[in-house]
Design a protein around this motif. Structure first.
Motif, PDB file in Angstrom:
ATOM      1  N   LEU A 107       5.149  -4.644  22.546  1.00  0.00           N
ATOM      2  CA  LEU A 107       6.117  -6.090  22.916  1.00  0.00           C
ATOM      3  C   LEU A 107       5.219  -7.159  23.095  1.00  0.00           C
ATOM      4  CD1 LEU A 107       6.853  -3.590  26.179  1.00  0.00           C
ATOM      5  CD2 LEU A 107       8.392  -4.005  24.440  1.00  0.00           C
ATOM      6  N   SER A 108       5.774  -8.049  22.211  1.00  0.00           N
ATOM      7  CA  SER A 108       5.047  -9.262  21.970  1.00  0.00           C
ATOM      8  C   SER A 108       3.628  -9.333  21.685  1.00  0.00           C
ATOM      9  CB  SER A 108       5.582 -10.304  23.263  1.00  0.00           C
ATOM     10  OG  SER A 108       6.912 -10.231  23.612  1.00  0.00           O
ATOM     11  N   GLY A 109       3.452  -8.257  20.820  1.00  0.00           N
ATOM     12  CA  GLY A 109       1.953  -8.391  20.586  1.00  0.00           C
ATOM     13  C   GLY A 109       1.007  -7.230  21.317  1.00  0.00           C
ATOM     14  N   THR A 110       1.914  -6.902  22.393  1.00  0.00           N
ATOM     15  CA  THR A 110       1.138  -5.998  23.320  1.00  0.00           C
ATOM     16  C   THR A 110       1.499  -4.510  23.076  1.00  0.00           C
ATOM     17  OG1 THR A 110       0.979  -7.569  24.788  1.00  0.00           O
ATOM     18  CG2 THR A 110       0.593  -5.445  25.729  1.00  0.00           C
ATOM     19  N   THR A 111       0.445  -3.723  22.855  1.00  0.00           N
ATOM     20  CA  THR A 111       0.627  -2.252  22.632  1.00  0.00           C
ATOM     21  C   THR A 111       0.719  -1.443  23.751  1.00  0.00           C
ATOM     22  OG1 THR A 111      -0.558  -2.362  20.512  1.00  0.00           O
ATOM     23  CG2 THR A 111      -0.056  -0.174  21.253  1.00  0.00           C
ATOM     24  N   ALA A 112       1.743  -0.565  24.180  1.00  0.00           N
ATOM     25  CA  ALA A 112       1.786   0.307  25.267  1.00  0.00           C
ATOM     26  C   ALA A 112       2.399   1.614  24.773  1.00  0.00           C
ATOM     27  CB  ALA A 112       2.786  -0.620  26.276  1.00  0.00           C
ATOM     28  N   LYS A 113       1.987   2.576  25.859  1.00  0.00           N
ATOM     29  CA  LYS A 113       2.685   3.990  25.809  1.00  0.00           C
ATOM     30  C   LYS A 113       3.902   4.079  26.452  1.00  0.00           C
ATOM     31  CE  LYS A 113      -0.321   6.712  23.629  1.00  0.00           C
ATOM     32  NZ  LYS A 113       0.034   7.545  22.573  1.00  0.00           N
ATOM     33  N   LEU A 114       4.921   4.574  25.994  1.00  0.00           N
ATOM     34  CA  LEU A 114       6.554   4.555  26.368  1.00  0.00           C
ATOM     35  C   LEU A 114       6.757   5.730  27.093  1.00  0.00           C
ATOM     36  CD1 LEU A 114       8.892   2.686  26.623  1.00  0.00           C
ATOM     37  CD2 LEU A 114       9.659   3.858  24.554  1.00  0.00           C
ATOM     38  N   LEU A 115       6.702   5.685  28.599  1.00  0.00           N
ATOM     39  CA  LEU A 115       7.318   6.972  29.233  1.00  0.00           C
ATOM     40  C   LEU A 115       8.679   7.138  29.255  1.00  0.00           C
ATOM     41  CD1 LEU A 115       5.172   6.484  32.280  1.00  0.00           C
ATOM     42  CD2 LEU A 115       4.518   7.953  30.367  1.00  0.00           C
ATOM     43  N   PRO A 116       9.054   8.448  28.872  1.00  0.00           N
ATOM     44  CA  PRO A 116      10.630   8.678  28.590  1.00  0.00           C
ATOM     45  C   PRO A 116      11.035   8.913  30.041  1.00  0.00           C
ATOM     46  CG  PRO A 116       9.395  10.698  28.087  1.00  0.00           C
ATOM     47  CD  PRO A 116       8.346   9.427  28.455  1.00  0.00           C
ATOM     48  N   ILE A 117      11.092   7.944  31.112  1.00  0.00           N
ATOM     49  CA  ILE A 117      11.650   8.041  32.263  1.00  0.00           C
ATOM     50  C   ILE A 117      12.754   7.038  32.472  1.00  0.00           C
ATOM     51  CG2 ILE A 117       9.954   9.676  33.308  1.00  0.00           C
ATOM     52  CD1 ILE A 117       8.844   7.245  34.434  1.00  0.00           C
ATOM     53  N   SER A 118      13.607   7.123  33.315  1.00  0.00           N
ATOM     54  CA  SER A 118      14.514   5.975  33.789  1.00  0.00           C
ATOM     55  C   SER A 118      14.230   5.047  34.980  1.00  0.00           C
ATOM     56  CB  SER A 118      15.957   6.777  34.337  1.00  0.00           C
ATOM     57  OG  SER A 118      15.735   7.557  35.409  1.00  0.00           O
ATOM     58  N   LEU A 119      13.125   5.688  35.558  1.00  0.00           N
ATOM     59  CA  LEU A 119      12.337   4.670  36.660  1.00  0.00           C
ATOM     60  C   LEU A 119      11.541   3.653  36.217  1.00  0.00           C
ATOM     61  CD1 LEU A 119      11.686   4.858  39.907  1.00  0.00           C
ATOM     62  CD2 LEU A 119       9.671   5.965  39.098  1.00  0.00           C
ATOM     63  N   PRO A 120      11.857   2.179  36.725  1.00  0.00           N
ATOM     64  CA  PRO A 120      11.214   1.014  36.016  1.00  0.00           C
ATOM     65  C   PRO A 120       9.762   1.313  36.598  1.00  0.00           C
ATOM     66  CG  PRO A 120      13.188   0.414  37.236  1.00  0.00           C
ATOM     67  CD  PRO A 120      13.074   1.936  37.635  1.00  0.00           C
ATOM     68  N   TYR A 121       8.865   1.363  35.686  1.00  0.00           N
ATOM     69  CA  TYR A 121       7.425   1.670  35.955  1.00  0.00           C
ATOM     70  C   TYR A 121       6.471   1.127  34.979  1.00  0.00           C
ATOM     71  CZ  TYR A 121       3.104   4.346  37.075  1.00  0.00           C
ATOM     72  OH  TYR A 121       1.913   4.892  37.367  1.00  0.00           O
ATOM     73  N   SER A 122       5.413   0.560  35.339  1.00  0.00           N
ATOM     74  CA  SER A 122       4.337  -0.065  34.558  1.00  0.00           C
ATOM     75  C   SER A 122       3.087   0.285  35.273  1.00  0.00           C
ATOM     76  CB  SER A 122       4.449  -1.494  34.279  1.00  0.00           C
ATOM     77  OG  SER A 122       4.523  -2.237  35.286  1.00  0.00           O
ATOM     78  N   ALA A 123       2.128   0.523  34.287  1.00  0.00           N
ATOM     79  CA  ALA A 123       0.634   0.694  34.919  1.00  0.00           C
ATOM     80  C   ALA A 123      -0.458   0.766  33.878  1.00  0.00           C
ATOM     81  CB  ALA A 123       0.557   1.937  35.740  1.00  0.00           C
ATOM     82  N   GLN A 124      -1.625   0.524  34.367  1.00  0.00           N
ATOM     83  CA  GLN A 124      -2.706   0.669  33.534  1.00  0.00           C
ATOM     84  C   GLN A 124      -3.482   2.003  33.831  1.00  0.00           C
ATOM     85  OE1 GLN A 124      -4.280  -1.222  31.213  1.00  0.00           O
ATOM     86  NE2 GLN A 124      -2.741  -2.884  31.315  1.00  0.00           N
ATOM     87  N   VAL A 125      -3.473   2.922  32.966  1.00  0.00           N
ATOM     88  CA  VAL A 125      -4.116   4.077  33.175  1.00  0.00           C
ATOM     89  C   VAL A 125      -5.525   4.168  32.311  1.00  0.00           C
ATOM     90  CG1 VAL A 125      -3.504   6.701  32.976  1.00  0.00           C
ATOM     91  CG2 VAL A 125      -1.816   5.120  33.557  1.00  0.00           C
ATOM     92  N   GLY A 126      -6.399   4.894  33.050  1.00  0.00           N
ATOM     93  CA  GLY A 126      -7.830   5.150  32.125  1.00  0.00           C
ATOM     94  C   GLY A 126      -8.978   4.570  33.222  1.00  0.00           C
ATOM     95  N   GLY A 127      -9.975   4.398  32.380  1.00  0.00           N
ATOM     96  CA  GLY A 127     -11.138   3.799  32.772  1.00  0.00           C
ATOM     97  C   GLY A 127     -11.454   2.430  32.389  1.00  0.00           C
ATOM     98  N   TRP A 128     -12.639   2.163  31.798  1.00  0.00           N
ATOM     99  CA  TRP A 128     -13.096   1.057  31.388  1.00  0.00           C
ATOM    100  C   TRP A 128     -12.069   0.283  30.421  1.00  0.00           C
ATOM    101  CZ3 TRP A 128     -16.331  -2.338  33.543  1.00  0.00           C
ATOM    102  CH2 TRP A 128     -16.822  -3.408  32.919  1.00  0.00           C
ATOM    103  N   HIS A 129     -11.803   1.223  29.609  1.00  0.00           N
ATOM    104  CA  HIS A 129     -10.754   0.698  28.398  1.00  0.00           C
ATOM    105  C   HIS A 129      -9.543   1.353  28.710  1.00  0.00           C
ATOM    106  CE1 HIS A 129     -13.636  -1.338  25.931  1.00  0.00           C
ATOM    107  NE2 HIS A 129     -14.374  -0.358  26.086  1.00  0.00           N
ATOM    108  N   SER A 130      -8.854   0.722  29.685  1.00  0.00           N
ATOM    109  CA  SER A 130      -7.521   1.391  30.231  1.00  0.00           C
ATOM    110  C   SER A 130      -6.572   1.297  29.237  1.00  0.00           C
ATOM    111  CB  SER A 130      -7.009   0.835  31.565  1.00  0.00           C
ATOM    112  OG  SER A 130      -6.912  -0.550  31.439  1.00  0.00           O
TER     113      SER A 130
END
Length: 281
Positions: A107-130
């Motif tokens: 999305l506009s140069g930003t890479t993300a993992k896409l969750l297959p759920i209908s609930l609007p949700y966004s988060a950083q997941v992980g440790g130092w390199h989330s």
């Protein structure tokens, strides 16, 4: 004598936690006070347990005999803390492994993992390199401008390495959740974390866009977020949500204060280790 040390540390930890009260101070002061009251009691207990374990079960201290009871209590406390930490690492590793099965979107140069759920949700997941995680529901609920505001918020979490630091803070919380005001202090720190990410995001996006995105996502907020997740709608209760929106509208500065004063205060928690030379075998 070791039992006396444990009782003194426990009494001090309980008293300090009881003394904490939420006050309408500046954001830097809220950070300093919340972190001190949250961290000092558990650190004092941890250092006391380590000192007792290091001195062993034989010998004397200030003319008083040592024994199995204090040693066993210290070992049990450290065991629980260690198991809690290992469990959190396991949970984080399992989340990261599960994310590998989800598709990648850009999305506009930003890479993300896409969750297959209908609930609007966004988060950083992980440790130092989330890793940024968004849901299909978020793409449907927000237009491009509001979506960029959400991404800016999540980038702020990555900038501050919130998932890494709150992994350790979450360990402290879970290990000593029985202390007074633990839940309130934890929620205060989560709220300050989100306020700081909001403030950082406004450097690149319109605060009103971010506020509107927050309201939209918070309506579908996930309850009880995991400690290693930093999400836009995290702890978005009505009062917390209103505070964040007001901070965005008023463009309040929610920066983190210098850590040196806090670190110098937390050094007093090392006092139990200084008593080890007085132990005589």
């Amino acid at each position: 004598m070791h039992t006396v040390m444990i009782l003194m540390a426990l009494s001090s930890a309980l008293l300090i936690r009881w003394l904490w009260q939420p006050q309408p101070t500046s954001y830097p002061q809220r950070w300093q006070k919340s972190l001190f009251y949250f961290l000092f009691p558990p650190l004092l207990l941890l250092m006391t347990a380590m000192a007792v374990l290091g001195m062993g079960i034989q010998g004397q201290m200030f003319g008083m005999e040592t024994g199995w009871i204090s040693y066993g209590l210290s070992a049990l406390f450290l065991l629980i803390a260690s198991v809690t930490l290992l469990w959190q690492f396991y949970q984080q590793a399992r989340s990261r492994l599960k994310l590998q099965s989800y598709p990648v979107t850009t999305l506009s140069g930003t890479t993300a993992k896409l969750l297959p759920i209908s609930l609007p949700y966004s988060a950083q997941v992980g440790g130092w390199h989330s890793q940024l995680v968004i849901s299909e529901g978020l793409l449907t609920a927000l237009d491009d401008d509001h979506l960029q505001a959400v991404i800016a918020h999540e980038k702020a979490h990555y900038y501050y390495r919130d998932t890494f630091w709150f992994l350790w803070l979450g360990w402290v919380y879970r290990s000593t959740a029985w202390l007074p005001n633990s839940r309130l202090l934890w929620e205060e720190l989560l709220s300050l974390r989100e306020l700081r990410a909001d403030w950082k995001a406004t450097e690149t996006v319109d605060p009103l866009l971010l506020a509107e995105s927050l309201i939209t996502v918070a309506q579908f907020s996930l309850s009880n977020p995991k400690v290693d997740h930093a999400a836009l709608s995290c702890t978005a209760t009505q009062s917390r949500l209103e505070e964040r929106i007001e901070a965005l509208i008023n463009q309040e500065d929610v920066f983190t204060p210098p850590l040196f004063p806090l670190g110098s205060s937390l050094l007093w928690s090392l006092t139990p280790l200084a008593t080890m030379p007085w132990h005589q075998c």
